[in-house]
Design a protein around this motif. Structure first.
Motif, PDB file in Angstrom:
ATOM      1  N   PHE A 177      36.050  84.265 -90.794  1.00  0.00           N
ATOM      2  CA  PHE A 177      35.101  83.181 -91.029  1.00  0.00           C
ATOM      3  C   PHE A 177      33.966  83.246 -90.010  1.00  0.00           C
ATOM      4  O   PHE A 177      34.132  83.764 -88.896  1.00  0.00           O
ATOM      5  CB  PHE A 177      35.802  81.809 -90.877  1.00  0.00           C
ATOM      6  CG  PHE A 177      36.831  81.527 -91.940  1.00  0.00           C
ATOM      7  CD1 PHE A 177      36.483  80.864 -93.107  1.00  0.00           C
ATOM      8  CD2 PHE A 177      38.151  81.914 -91.758  1.00  0.00           C
ATOM      9  CE1 PHE A 177      37.439  80.582 -94.069  1.00  0.00           C
ATOM     10  CE2 PHE A 177      39.113  81.639 -92.718  1.00  0.00           C
ATOM     11  CZ  PHE A 177      38.753  80.966 -93.892  1.00  0.00           C
ATOM     12  N   ARG A 178      32.828  82.698 -90.392  1.00  0.00           N
ATOM     13  CA  ARG A 178      31.689  82.554 -89.488  1.00  0.00           C
ATOM     14  C   ARG A 178      31.308  81.084 -89.423  1.00  0.00           C
ATOM     15  O   ARG A 178      31.225  80.411 -90.457  1.00  0.00           O
ATOM     16  CB  ARG A 178      30.497  83.372 -89.967  1.00  0.00           C
ATOM     17  CG  ARG A 178      29.256  83.273 -89.035  1.00  0.00           C
ATOM     18  CD  ARG A 178      28.088  84.069 -89.592  1.00  0.00           C
ATOM     19  NE  ARG A 178      28.417  85.486 -89.622  1.00  0.00           N
ATOM     20  CZ  ARG A 178      28.263  86.334 -88.597  1.00  0.00           C
ATOM     21  NH1 ARG A 178      27.771  85.885 -87.456  1.00  0.00           N
ATOM     22  NH2 ARG A 178      28.576  87.612 -88.737  1.00  0.00           N
ATOM     23  N   ASN A 179      31.054  80.581 -88.213  1.00  0.00           N
ATOM     24  CA  ASN A 179      30.643  79.195 -88.028  1.00  0.00           C
ATOM     25  C   ASN A 179      29.171  79.062 -88.371  1.00  0.00           C
ATOM     26  O   ASN A 179      28.318  79.727 -87.759  1.00  0.00           O
ATOM     27  CB  ASN A 179      30.909  78.757 -86.580  1.00  0.00           C
ATOM     28  CG  ASN A 179      30.725  77.267 -86.405  1.00  0.00           C
ATOM     29  OD1 ASN A 179      29.676  76.708 -86.714  1.00  0.00           O
ATOM     30  ND2 ASN A 179      31.758  76.609 -85.880  1.00  0.00           N
ATOM     31  N   ARG A 180      28.865  78.224 -89.363  1.00  0.00           N
ATOM     32  CA  ARG A 180      27.483  78.075 -89.829  1.00  0.00           C
ATOM     33  C   ARG A 180      26.578  77.489 -88.750  1.00  0.00           C
ATOM     34  O   ARG A 180      25.359  77.677 -88.789  1.00  0.00           O
ATOM     35  CB  ARG A 180      27.450  77.162 -91.062  1.00  0.00           C
ATOM     36  CG  ARG A 180      28.047  77.780 -92.318  1.00  0.00           C
ATOM     37  CD  ARG A 180      27.791  76.910 -93.559  1.00  0.00           C
ATOM     38  NE  ARG A 180      28.469  75.647 -93.494  1.00  0.00           N
ATOM     39  CZ  ARG A 180      29.703  75.437 -93.963  1.00  0.00           C
ATOM     40  NH1 ARG A 180      30.366  76.438 -94.518  1.00  0.00           N
ATOM     41  NH2 ARG A 180      30.269  74.261 -93.860  1.00  0.00           N
ATOM     42  N   GLU A 181      27.151  76.755 -87.808  1.00  0.00           N
ATOM     43  CA  GLU A 181      26.332  76.079 -86.785  1.00  0.00           C
ATOM     44  C   GLU A 181      26.142  76.925 -85.535  1.00  0.00           C
ATOM     45  O   GLU A 181      25.066  76.922 -84.929  1.00  0.00           O
ATOM     46  CB  GLU A 181      26.997  74.741 -86.418  1.00  0.00           C
ATOM     47  CG  GLU A 181      27.069  73.769 -87.597  1.00  0.00           C
ATOM     48  CD  GLU A 181      27.908  72.548 -87.273  1.00  0.00           C
ATOM     49  OE1 GLU A 181      28.496  72.502 -86.162  1.00  0.00           O
ATOM     50  OE2 GLU A 181      27.991  71.649 -88.132  1.00  0.00           O
TER      51      GLU A 181
END
Length: 913
Positions: A252-256
């Motif tokens: 996963f990648r953190n959008r923020e």
């Protein structure tokens, strides 16, 4: 013209039209008490079959509210009706006296009391309200042995509670264990399931990562869990996954922030996770999934404590919400506890009696912090550690303490339990030996018993029956049934305060215990107190193996119905009751708000029964109880009582009319010699009503009784029979066969109606009975038996046909009255044309009887192509005595204003004078 009023047989009775219940009911109560009516009723049934309705004890605090009034009135209707059905029906009222609400009130008013002082003040408080409620129940007209109720605080009763505990010990059902229980932080005690209520609250729902430190995924991924109780994370020792669900180690990648990380999540919940958190799948979704069972045994690092959590498998993990991975804290949840036992996980519960973290939580600054306030501290620490994956506000239904209204915590505390698994099969089988009214009651209690965990029976309270357990020098409990029974004997002699008055040395000497034996101040769950009343009251006092009926509100499937069932099955091997009747909660008609003692603080409309008794009278409250569909929610309002007052007046007025028209009547052998069709019909109809009401009383269908008697009074008696026979009663010779037959029928109707109303309108029916000069109270009487010889299907069919013709005539009379051709039907000459030759032949021979039935002066019956009626104004003159227009009026020299019947009556009276 002569005034003939004095020659009429006008109704006579001293039974007042105005009820004045608020004034008269207390007077009748005093009469009943002076006469020892309850004892007289039992004496009258000596030798009759016994019927026992066992009173579920109301709690001895607060005034009687409408919910309690409904319960007690329904019970009283059962007891009175079963007595009138021919049973001997002793009713022993009781009160539940121990427990949290009273202790809570006492401690709140006076801080710093010793346990013994708390007990003494609690007993004073309980006895005060026993006295208040006893007066209020009696004011409702409830009969019973009020001078000798059963009280759970009486030493003899307390001894029976302890003896029951001994029986449970003897059966091997009692054990001590440290495991999670419902804990009230407001009252600092464990709670029974029935002492828990649910209310909505908002809590943080968080996603948390636990880095995997062993197994194939070690150093490559983190377990992601979701919880709505962040405060339980200090007690986390495991993570549960479902063995068969499919999981992925997704990137996963953190959008923020742009951070990239891998989390183990149930494959089906990945979309929900990305929607609820700032994390989105990075690149193509992982094509590789694996069963949860493949994760078992892996270790994950606790997010803020120096220990690991072991991954285990559990079937209770669902895919409804979260991540498919459940954080496990065996010290704070029932499922967690069982899973922890099965997997050898440690039991941590770093929370004290007040719901505050202890130093065992592992974060020193949290010590003394209330756990629900600490939720935000936990979330903040997770955020600082980079372990918080997402946060939401979650609104959910959460358990609260029913008395302190504080949220409950699940907390592992050393407590005593009853092994439900050892009872469950027998209890479920016993449920099916019971009649459940309504039938859905069976499924409700079956479901609760089927899923019930072990019963926590110890309480950290002062006001209750002491938990009769001593501890050896090694700190282990001494569970010895013979020892417990010796304690029971001491309690019966000196009361349970003895437990708090004497020291360990005194008890050790009194019971012959080993040196160093100690005791604690825990008390037994109050559901044990009331739950063993089948032993203390039904069997020991009344000498009956099983009560015929228990009758309580629907919450008692979790409460008294169930505690009674479980203790009875454990001690006797059977259910304590043959029938369980359930009623719904009383709710405000407008708000649907439940009426209860605990709601009184916020409820603005009057809910105390005294308000309605003092305004309308107890009989109106009783009528309300009989008129509602009590197996569902029971609405009430001021308006509903005003409407019931109208129904009450109808019942009273019909009783009064029947009584007044029967005045002067002395029964004889030929009472019914002059009976006409309408009399035969009324006798037949009365038998139907008697049969229907007796069956409804036996089936506890009181609303059907209300509806049946209301219809009988308003339609059959008032609108038909009384109206139709008024002329003969007033104007016939006093001793004419036709009039005597009607009086005899009315006397039968009065006796039948009065008796059938007596269990409901306890005061009014008895008052009317007294004015009838019947002697004993109506409550000593039996219901009339339906007499099949009086059933008359032919008369019933004839009257049904005549009522249709009455409607045909009314269609002709009403337009003529509106056109002022006539003032009323007596001024009309009516021609009734009948299309049915058989009916025509039959009715032509009944002209005089039909004129009375249709309340007409002049009726002509003719054949016609269709059934119809027409009329003209009669040419006859009006009789000044009976007001009918008759051909004879004007032909008598002595009484030119009278018809032939009235002249004969008046002439006979003149001859006598």
């Amino acid at each position: 013209m002569t005034d003939y009023k004095e020659t009429l047989n006008l109704p006579k009775t001293a039974f007042p039209m105005k009820a004045d219940l608020v004034r008269r009911e207390p007077e009748r109560l005093a009469k009943w008490e002076d006469a020892g009516l309850y004892e007289r009723i039992l004496a009258a049934r000596a030798g009759a079959p016994l019927f026992v309705l066992h009173d579920g004890p109301p709690f001895a605090n607060g005034d009687v509210h409408m919910g309690t009034a409904l319960n007690k009135v329904l019970k009283d209707i059962v007891v009175k009706s079963q007595s009138m059905l021919g049973h001997r029906t002793p009713f022993v009222p009781g009160w539940d006296c121990h427990g949290l609400p009273i202790e809570f009130k006492v401690v709140k008013e006076s801080r710093g009391l010793s346990p013994l002082e708390v007990r003494k003040r609690s007993e004073e408080y309980a006895r005060k309200y026993i006295g208040i409620q006893r007066v209020q129940f009696k004011r409702l007209g409830v009969f019973g042995d009020w001078e000798h109720p059963y009280l759970t605080l009486d030493p003899a009763y307390e001894a029976e509670i302890v003896r029951a505990f001994a029986g449970l010990v003897e059966e091997g059902l009692v054990y001590q264990s440290k495991k999670p229980v419902y804990w009230s932080t407001g009252a600092q005690t464990a709670l029974a399931e029935a002492e828990v209520e649910y209310a909505d609250r908002e809590d943080p729902a968080i996603f948390v990562k636990f880095p995997i430190v062993s197994g194939p995924l070690a150093g490559h991924a983190s377990m992601a869990i979701w919880t709505t109780t962040p405060w339980t994370l200090p007690a986390n020792v495991g993570i549960a996954v479902h063995p068969q669900h499919r999981y992925v180690a997704e990137k996963f990648r953190n959008r923020e922030t742009g951070e990239v990380a891998s989390f183990v999540i149930a494959q089906a919940l990945v979309p929900a996770f990305t929607e609820a958190t700032p994390w989105q799948v990075d690149g193509e979704p992982s094509p590789h999934s694996f069963a949860g069972s493949e994760l078992a045994g892996a270790l994950a690092q606790h997010p803020f404590l120096d220990r690991t959590a072991r991954v285990i498998v559990a079937d209770f993990v669902t895919l409804d919400t979260g991540t498919g991975s459940v954080h496990i804290a065996p010290g704070h949840g029932a499922d967690d506890y069982v899973a922890g036992l099965e997997n050898g996980l440690p039991l941590l519960s770093p929370v004290d009696d007040h719901g505050r973290f202890t130093e065992e939580a592992g974060v020193p600054v949290w010590a003394g912090r209330y756990v629900f306030d600490a939720n935000k501290d936990v979330v903040e620490l997770l955020r600082q550690r980079g372990a918080l994956l997402g946060e939401q506000i979650y609104r959910h239904s959460y358990p609260h303490c029913w008395r302190s209204k504080t949220p409950v915590v699940f907390r592992a505390v050393e407590q005593f339990f009853i092994r439900i698994d050892a009872l469950r099969a027998r209890a479920l089988a016993a449920i099916d030996t019971v009649q459940w009214v309504p039938a859905w009651g069976r499924n409700r209690i079956y479901g609760t018993v089927e899923s019930r965990p072990d019963w926590c029976i110890s309480r950290q309270r002062s006001w209750g029956v002491p938990l009769p357990v001593f501890y050896g020098a090694d700190g282990k409990p001494i569970l010895d049934a013979a020892l417990v029974r010796r304690m029971a004997d001491l309690f019966e002699r000196d009361g349970t305060n003895l437990w708090f008055e004497k020291d360990d040395a005194w008890w050790s000497q009194a019971l012959g215990l080993p040196a160093g034996s100690t005791r604690r101040n825990d008390t037994l769950d109050v559901w044990i107190d009331s739950g063993v009343s089948h032993q203390a009251v039904v069997r020991k006092r009344l000498g009956v193996e099983r009560a015929d009926v228990y009758l309580e509100a629907t919450d008692q499937h979790r409460g008294w119905f169930q505690s009674s069932l479980l203790t009875s099955v454990a001690l006797r091997g059977e259910a304590p009751y043959k029938t369980c009747v359930t009623h719904g909660f009383v709710v405000d008609k407008d708000t649907r708000k439940k009426v209860s003692k605990s709601a009184q603080g916020s409820y603005v409309k009057p809910m105390d029964a005294a308000h309605y008794i003092e305004k309308y009278g107890a009989d109106i409250v009783r009528l309300w109880a009989s008129s509602v569909e009590f197996t569902s929610e029971v609405p009430f309002s001021e308006e509903s009582f005003a409407l019931l007052a109208d129904a009450y007046r109808q019942f009273r007025n019909v009783l009064r009319i029947l009584l007044a028209n029967s005045s002067g009547f002395t029964p004889g052998p030929d009472d019914f010699a002059g009976a006409t069709l309408i009399d035969r019909w009324m006798r037949s109809r009365l038998q139907q009503v008697i049969e229907s009401c007796r069956a409804a009383y036996a089936a506890y269908d009181f609303r059907k009784i209300f509806q049946t008697l209301n219809q009988f009074c308003t339609v059959d008696l008032s609108a038909l029979y009384i109206d139709i026979t008024k002329d003969r009663l007033y104007c016939d010779a006093a001793d004419s066969p036709r009039r005597r037959a009607t009086q005899a029928v009315m006397r039968e109707a009065f006796r039948g109606l009065g008796a059938l109303l007596a269990p409901i309108l306890a005061f009014t029916a008895d008052e009317a009975w007294e004015f009838a000069g019947e002697g004993e109270s109506i409550h000593v009487e039996l219901f009339p038996e339906p007499d099949p010889r009086q059933r008359n299907p032919e008369a019933e069919g004839e009257i049904e046909a005549l009522l249709k013709l009455r409607g045909v005539i009314a269609q002709a009379v009403e337009p003529a009255r509106q056109q002022k051709l006539i003032g009323n039907a007596l001024e009309a000459s009516v021609t009734l044309r009948l299309s049915d030759p058989a009916q025509l032949a039959r009715l032509q021979s009944m002209q005089a009887e039909l004129e009375e039935f249709f309340i007409l002066s002049e009726l002509h019956i003719e054949p016609g192509a269709e059934t119809a009626a027409s009329l003209t104004r009669t040419a006859f003159r009006k009789c000044e005595r009976c007001w009918r227009y008759r051909a004879y009026v004007g032909q008598s020299a002595a009484h030119p204003d009278l018809c032939d019947r009235c002249e004969a009556v008046v002439t006979a009276l003149e001859a006598k004078s």
